[in-house]
Design a protein around this motif. Structure first.
Motif, PDB file in Angstrom:
ATOM      1  N   PRO A  57       0.787  -1.232   0.000  1.00 46.15           N
ATOM      2  CA  PRO A  57       0.000   0.000   0.000  1.00 46.15           C
ATOM      3  C   PRO A  57       0.822   1.287   0.000  1.00 46.15           C
ATOM      4  CG  PRO A  57      -0.929  -1.580   1.551  1.00 46.15           C
ATOM      5  CD  PRO A  57       0.384  -2.147   1.096  1.00 46.15           C
ATOM      6  N   ASN A  58       1.991   1.277   0.631  1.00 45.14           N
ATOM      7  CA  ASN A  58       2.752   2.514   0.748  1.00 45.14           C
ATOM      8  C   ASN A  58       3.861   2.627  -0.299  1.00 45.14           C
ATOM      9  OD1 ASN A  58       2.585   4.919   2.269  1.00 45.14           O
ATOM     10  ND2 ASN A  58       4.566   4.471   3.190  1.00 45.14           N
ATOM     11  N   ALA A 130      -4.892  11.424  -3.188  1.00 43.47           N
ATOM     12  CA  ALA A 130      -5.308  10.376  -2.246  1.00 43.47           C
ATOM     13  C   ALA A 130      -4.281  10.221  -1.127  1.00 43.47           C
ATOM     14  CB  ALA A 130      -5.494   9.050  -2.980  1.00 43.47           C
ATOM     15  N   ALA A 131      -3.001  10.288  -1.482  1.00 44.45           N
ATOM     16  CA  ALA A 131      -1.948  10.177  -0.462  1.00 44.45           C
ATOM     17  C   ALA A 131      -2.042  11.329   0.529  1.00 44.45           C
ATOM     18  CB  ALA A 131      -0.574  10.152  -1.134  1.00 44.45           C
ATOM     19  N   LYS A 132      -2.295  12.522   0.015  1.00 44.11           N
ATOM     20  CA  LYS A 132      -2.423  13.689   0.904  1.00 44.11           C
ATOM     21  C   LYS A 132      -3.611  13.527   1.849  1.00 44.11           C
ATOM     22  CE  LYS A 132       0.880  16.579  -0.410  1.00 44.11           C
ATOM     23  NZ  LYS A 132       1.910  17.065   0.521  1.00 44.11           N
ATOM     24  N   LEU A 133      -4.734  13.089   1.302  1.00 46.13           N
ATOM     25  CA  LEU A 133      -5.955  12.976   2.102  1.00 46.13           C
ATOM     26  C   LEU A 133      -5.855  11.883   3.167  1.00 46.13           C
ATOM     27  CD1 LEU A 133      -8.616  13.387  -0.740  1.00 46.13           C
ATOM     28  CD2 LEU A 133      -8.034  15.064   1.031  1.00 46.13           C
ATOM     29  N   SER A 134      -5.038  10.864   2.890  1.00 50.26           N
ATOM     30  CA  SER A 134      -4.901   9.758   3.845  1.00 50.26           C
ATOM     31  C   SER A 134      -3.614   9.843   4.661  1.00 50.26           C
ATOM     32  CB  SER A 134      -4.961   8.423   3.097  1.00 50.26           C
ATOM     33  OG  SER A 134      -3.928   8.345   2.137  1.00 50.26           O
ATOM     34  N   ASN A 135      -2.881  10.952   4.507  1.00 47.97           N
ATOM     35  CA  ASN A 135      -1.609  11.147   5.225  1.00 47.97           C
ATOM     36  C   ASN A 135      -0.612  10.020   4.953  1.00 47.97           C
ATOM     37  OD1 ASN A 135      -2.252  13.620   6.596  1.00 47.97           O
ATOM     38  ND2 ASN A 135      -3.620  12.431   7.926  1.00 47.97           N
ATOM     39  N   ALA A 136      -0.635   9.498   3.723  1.00 46.61           N
ATOM     40  CA  ALA A 136       0.310   8.457   3.319  1.00 46.61           C
ATOM     41  C   ALA A 136       1.591   9.113   2.792  1.00 46.61           C
ATOM     42  CB  ALA A 136      -0.301   7.569   2.250  1.00 46.61           C
ATOM     43  N   SER A 137       2.689   8.397   2.887  1.00 49.17           N
ATOM     44  CA  SER A 137       3.989   8.982   2.547  1.00 49.17           C
ATOM     45  C   SER A 137       4.445   8.703   1.122  1.00 49.17           C
ATOM     46  CB  SER A 137       5.057   8.452   3.512  1.00 49.17           C
ATOM     47  OG  SER A 137       5.177   7.039   3.389  1.00 49.17           O
TER      48      SER A 137
END
Length: 279
Positions: A57-58, A130-137
């Motif tokens: 996922p990351n 999507a990464a920004k909204l889910s705080n993903a790196s």
């Protein structure tokens, strides 16, 4: 990984491009070869990926917006370990996972099905948002053709990316100067490319030689430190790079080499590989 090793891998990627297109008797060698160094740098140096776990996922994401240069992406994925290198000779064959454009449902390591020119940036913007909204790196990268940026959807997506300050997005333009009908500035000039992206609130990095790994490293290192805005890397490249009779020839945009041309190209690439090994 040092520069010499990257050059050796890129040379193997070029062999894979020529071999797969020759086997298929169809495909797009010119733009695949111009981007071979970029593909190599992304998959062997830049991106956080794991061929053993292609859906992690990351992981960093990559969208090949100029999807017709799939032979370059496929050769890179094969050498990175996503599937056997021998699969490259099945390009465009019935039943093969490797069709004319990337297919995320069947090819390990492909994050987005692509090929309809102009649409890739929109998909990449969605991934970055999507990464920004889910705080993903994870970071998202997308490669465009310089002829492709004549498409209006590119600039709609760029406007959205700039508005949302997507500093986890890197848009790369393969500026080899040629498209299927000839020179891009004769067909419908997109110049100045850098100023256009700047006007959409991108941080722009011009790379004088996108076939040079030192310059690619400097550009991607700078992109990582850029905050508050997306990055566009505009890299000058040579269409058909690595095969002398294909270089800077628009006719090799979508033409497969015949048996004689294939032998010539592979001999040239074999010699280049030997030279690299002797350094």
């Amino acid at each position: 990984m040092n520069k010499q090793k990257l050059q050796q891998i890129a040379n193997e990627v070029r062999k894979g491009i020529v071999t797969s297109v020759h086997s298929a008797k169809a495909g797009h060698p010119g733009g695949s070869l111009s981007a071979a160094d970029l593909f190599t740098y992304l998959y062997f140096e830049e991106m956080n990926i794991d061929p053993e776990n292609p859906k992690e996922p990351n992981r960093d994401r990559f969208v090949l917006s100029k999807g017709h240069t799939a032979p370059g992406l496929y050769a890179t994925l094969a050498h990175r370990g996503y599937f056997p290198v021998t699969t490259l000779t099945t390009l465009r064959q019935i039943g093969s996972i490797l069709q004319g454009h990337p297919d995320m449902k069947h090819i390990p390591g492909v994050d987005m099905s692509s090929g309809s020119l102009g649409q890739g940036v929109s998909a990449a913007v969605g991934m970055a948002l999507a990464a920004k909204l889910s705080n993903a790196s994870y970071r998202t990268y997308t490669l465009l053709g310089d002829g492709e940026i004549q498409e209006g959807q590119i600039w709609e997506a760029a406007m959205l990316a700039g508005h949302h300050k997507l500093d986890n997005l890197v848009v790369i333009v393969d500026n080899n100067g040629l498209q299927i009908d000839g020179a891009i500035d004769d067909v419908c000039s997109p110049y100045p490319i850098d100023k256009k992206f700047e006007s959409f609130n991108f941080h722009v990095i011009n790379v004088a030689d996108g076939n040079d790994f030192d310059q690619l490293k400097a550009a991607f290192d700078e992109a990582k430190t850029t905050k508050g805005m997306p990055t566009a890397i505009v890299m000058k490249t040579i269409k058909g790079k690595g095969v002398s009779f294909m270089e800077n020839q628009a006719s090799w945009h979508g033409t497969a080499p015949n048996d004689e041309q294939y032998a010539m190209a592979m001999e040239e690439l074999e010699k280049a590989g030997e030279t690299l090994c002797q350094k």
